[in-house]
Design a protein around this motif. Structure first.
Motif, PDB file in Angstrom:
ATOM      1  N   ALA A 116     109.078  49.701   6.213  1.00  0.00           N
ATOM      2  CA  ALA A 116     108.782  51.079   6.610  1.00  0.00           C
ATOM      3  C   ALA A 116     107.381  51.477   6.156  1.00  0.00           C
ATOM      4  N   ALA A 117     106.981  51.050   4.963  1.00  0.00           N
ATOM      5  CA  ALA A 117     105.641  51.368   4.477  1.00  0.00           C
ATOM      6  C   ALA A 117     104.576  50.731   5.367  1.00  0.00           C
ATOM      7  N   ARG A 118     104.822  49.486   5.749  1.00  0.00           N
ATOM      8  CA  ARG A 118     103.868  48.807   6.647  1.00  0.00           C
ATOM      9  C   ARG A 118     103.746  49.550   7.975  1.00  0.00           C
ATOM     10  N   LEU A 119     104.905  49.879   8.552  1.00  0.00           N
ATOM     11  CA  LEU A 119     104.897  50.559   9.851  1.00  0.00           C
ATOM     12  C   LEU A 119     104.290  51.951   9.756  1.00  0.00           C
ATOM     13  N   CYS A 120     104.558  52.643   8.659  1.00  0.00           N
ATOM     14  CA  CYS A 120     103.987  53.970   8.478  1.00  0.00           C
ATOM     15  C   CYS A 120     102.463  53.896   8.457  1.00  0.00           C
ATOM     16  N   GLU A 122     100.673  51.726   9.877  1.00  0.00           N
ATOM     17  CA  GLU A 122     100.176  51.317  11.188  1.00  0.00           C
ATOM     18  C   GLU A 122     100.418  52.357  12.283  1.00  0.00           C
ATOM     19  N   ARG A 123     101.462  53.183  12.126  1.00  0.00           N
ATOM     20  CA  ARG A 123     101.869  54.061  13.218  1.00  0.00           C
ATOM     21  C   ARG A 123     101.693  55.551  12.964  1.00  0.00           C
ATOM     22  N   ALA A 124     101.678  55.959  11.721  1.00  0.00           N
ATOM     23  CA  ALA A 124     101.734  57.388  11.414  1.00  0.00           C
ATOM     24  C   ALA A 124     100.516  58.137  11.950  1.00  0.00           C
ATOM     25  N   ASP A 125     100.758  59.393  12.322  1.00  0.00           N
ATOM     26  CA  ASP A 125      99.642  60.229  12.762  1.00  0.00           C
ATOM     27  C   ASP A 125      98.929  60.805  11.547  1.00  0.00           C
ATOM     28  N   ALA A 126      97.853  61.517  11.803  1.00  0.00           N
ATOM     29  CA  ALA A 126      97.031  62.036  10.706  1.00  0.00           C
ATOM     30  C   ALA A 126      97.804  63.014   9.828  1.00  0.00           C
ATOM     31  N   ALA A 127      98.636  63.835  10.452  1.00  0.00           N
ATOM     32  CA  ALA A 127      99.390  64.820   9.676  1.00  0.00           C
ATOM     33  C   ALA A 127     100.353  64.136   8.716  1.00  0.00           C
ATOM     34  N   THR A 128     101.001  63.074   9.168  1.00  0.00           N
ATOM     35  CA  THR A 128     101.943  62.353   8.304  1.00  0.00           C
ATOM     36  C   THR A 128     101.209  61.668   7.159  1.00  0.00           C
ATOM     37  N   ARG A 129     100.069  61.066   7.451  1.00  0.00           N
ATOM     38  CA  ARG A 129      99.295  60.420   6.390  1.00  0.00           C
ATOM     39  C   ARG A 129      98.899  61.437   5.312  1.00  0.00           C
ATOM     40  N   GLU A 130      98.512  62.622   5.762  1.00  0.00           N
ATOM     41  CA  GLU A 130      98.147  63.675   4.815  1.00  0.00           C
ATOM     42  C   GLU A 130      99.366  64.123   4.006  1.00  0.00           C
ATOM     43  N   THR A 131     100.524  64.189   4.655  1.00  0.00           N
ATOM     44  CA  THR A 131     101.746  64.598   3.960  1.00  0.00           C
ATOM     45  C   THR A 131     102.124  63.578   2.896  1.00  0.00           C
ATOM     46  N   VAL A 132     102.022  62.298   3.205  1.00  0.00           N
ATOM     47  CA  VAL A 132     102.328  61.243   2.239  1.00  0.00           C
ATOM     48  C   VAL A 132     101.376  61.328   1.052  1.00  0.00           C
ATOM     49  N   ARG A 158     110.995  59.630   2.014  1.00  0.00           N
ATOM     50  CA  ARG A 158     111.450  60.172   3.301  1.00  0.00           C
ATOM     51  C   ARG A 158     110.259  60.342   4.247  1.00  0.00           C
ATOM     52  N   HIS A 159     109.145  60.808   3.717  1.00  0.00           N
ATOM     53  CA  HIS A 159     107.950  60.940   4.552  1.00  0.00           C
ATOM     54  C   HIS A 159     107.484  59.570   5.057  1.00  0.00           C
ATOM     55  N   VAL A 160     107.530  58.573   4.176  1.00  0.00           N
ATOM     56  CA  VAL A 160     107.100  57.234   4.563  1.00  0.00           C
ATOM     57  C   VAL A 160     108.014  56.662   5.652  1.00  0.00           C
ATOM     58  N   VAL A 161     109.316  56.784   5.444  1.00  0.00           N
ATOM     59  CA  VAL A 161     110.261  56.218   6.412  1.00  0.00           C
ATOM     60  C   VAL A 161     110.174  56.950   7.747  1.00  0.00           C
ATOM     61  N   ARG A 162     110.065  58.266   7.708  1.00  0.00           N
ATOM     62  CA  ARG A 162     109.909  59.010   8.962  1.00  0.00           C
ATOM     63  C   ARG A 162     108.616  58.611   9.652  1.00  0.00           C
ATOM     64  N   GLY A 163     107.579  58.388   8.861  1.00  0.00           N
ATOM     65  CA  GLY A 163     106.294  57.992   9.429  1.00  0.00           C
ATOM     66  C   GLY A 163     106.304  56.618  10.054  1.00  0.00           C
ATOM     67  N   SER A 164     107.303  55.796   9.685  1.00  0.00           N
ATOM     68  CA  SER A 164     107.388  54.454  10.274  1.00  0.00           C
ATOM     69  C   SER A 164     107.754  54.516  11.752  1.00  0.00           C
ATOM     70  N   GLY A 165     108.373  55.630  12.176  1.00  0.00           N
ATOM     71  CA  GLY A 165     108.792  55.747  13.565  1.00  0.00           C
ATOM     72  C   GLY A 165     110.000  54.912  13.910  1.00  0.00           C
ATOM     73  N   ASN A 166     110.678  54.358  12.903  1.00  0.00           N
ATOM     74  CA  ASN A 166     111.842  53.499  13.132  1.00  0.00           C
ATOM     75  C   ASN A 166     113.109  54.301  12.840  1.00  0.00           C
ATOM     76  N   PHE A 173     118.108  54.908   5.548  1.00  0.00           N
ATOM     77  CA  PHE A 173     117.629  55.654   4.383  1.00  0.00           C
ATOM     78  C   PHE A 173     118.518  56.863   4.111  1.00  0.00           C
ATOM     79  N   ASN A 174     118.877  57.577   5.170  1.00  0.00           N
ATOM     80  CA  ASN A 174     119.747  58.747   5.009  1.00  0.00           C
ATOM     81  C   ASN A 174     121.084  58.357   4.390  1.00  0.00           C
ATOM     82  N   SER A 175     121.631  57.234   4.831  1.00  0.00           N
ATOM     83  CA  SER A 175     122.910  56.780   4.283  1.00  0.00           C
ATOM     84  C   SER A 175     122.785  56.434   2.805  1.00  0.00           C
ATOM     85  N   LEU A 176     121.705  55.770   2.455  1.00  0.00           N
ATOM     86  CA  LEU A 176     121.496  55.394   1.061  1.00  0.00           C
ATOM     87  C   LEU A 176     121.346  56.625   0.171  1.00  0.00           C
ATOM     88  N   VAL A 177     120.616  57.596   0.644  1.00  0.00           N
ATOM     89  CA  VAL A 177     120.395  58.804  -0.149  1.00  0.00           C
ATOM     90  C   VAL A 177     121.668  59.639  -0.215  1.00  0.00           C
TER      91      VAL A 177
END
Length: 240
Positions: A116-120, A122-132, A158-166, A173-177
């Motif tokens: 998820a960190a790798r995908l985030c 590679e895929r996250a938009d600018a707003a997500t990167r700023e949030t992380v 949660r921000h990282v996983v959401r940013g992965s787009g997966n 992640f939701n189940s684990l938490v």
């Protein structure tokens, strides 16, 4: 198998719990038939509605197959059950050891988090990167308060996983938490090496912000494998 009569409060929960544990522990094996509703109701000293509700929940977990007008057959939970079963089993340490479940969930968390960190990155938009980045800064300000850092750690990831787009990673992640297996109920002291690595969390956020997928995955791996037991074989954890 002899069942224990249950108190009248939440009778369906008690019936469900005992039958679930009987299936998972192997007291009933795949292909076996459970006693009929009437027989179970008598064994538990409850009404048939409570038994019927418990069987419905067992079927939803993938532990049995209920056929109208036919026997209720036990399924192989290793084939049919999902992650939801583990969230129930953590409350039943006498069926599967809680330490083993905790280890398994930490390993799963590492598998999801690294990719998820790798995908985030590679895929996250600018707003997500700023949030992380902002979440990592807020996280650093909580040191060395482990309980508060543990809560902030969930928010950061949660921000990282959401940013992965997966979506599959997000649901996992939701189940684990929600089950509090991999994060919430793991004693913060066990995760101290991970949680107190403020510099490591900053490096993770910097890699995400810079779009460096490999670096983000490497930093996530360093953080998320720190809480694994020393007996985990090298290379056991997933690698992106």
């Amino acid at each position: 198998m002899a069942f224990v009569p249950v108190p009248r409060a939440s009778v369906s929960d008690h019936v469900f719990g005992q039958l679930r544990d009987a299936v998972v522990s192997g007291a009933y094996r795949p292909g076996d038939t459970l006693p009929g509703e009437r027989e179970l109701a008598a064994a538990f000293a409850v009404n048939r509605h409570a038994v019927r509700e418990a069987l419905r929940r067992l079927q939803q977990l993938g532990l049995v197959r209920v056929s109208q007008g036919d026997a209720t057959r036990v399924l192989d939970w290793r084939v049919h059950a999902g992650l939801d079963l583990a969230l129930y089993l953590v409350r039943s340490g006498d069926v599967l050891p809680v330490d083993t479940l905790m280890r398994d969930m930490l390993e799963m968390r590492a598998c999801i988090g690294v990719d998820a960190a790798r995908l985030c990155a590679e895929r996250a938009d600018a707003a997500t990167r700023e949030t992380v980045t902002r979440a990592a800064q807020e996280y650093a300000g909580l040191a060395p308060d482990l309980p508060r850092m543990a809560e902030a750690n969930i928010a950061l990831w949660r921000h990282v996983v959401r940013g992965s787009g997966n979506t599959a990673y997000l649901l996992g992640f939701n189940s684990l938490v929600a089950g509090a297996l991999a994060v919430g109920r793991v004693p913060p002291e066990r995760r101290a090496a991970e949680l107190l690595d403020v510099a490591g969390h900053r490096r993770l956020a910097e890699a995400v912000a810079a779009g460096r997928g490999t670096a983000a995955a490497d930093q996530a791996r360093a953080l998320l494998t720190a809480a694994l037991t020393p007996t985990t074989p090298p290379g056991r954890e997933c690698r992106a």
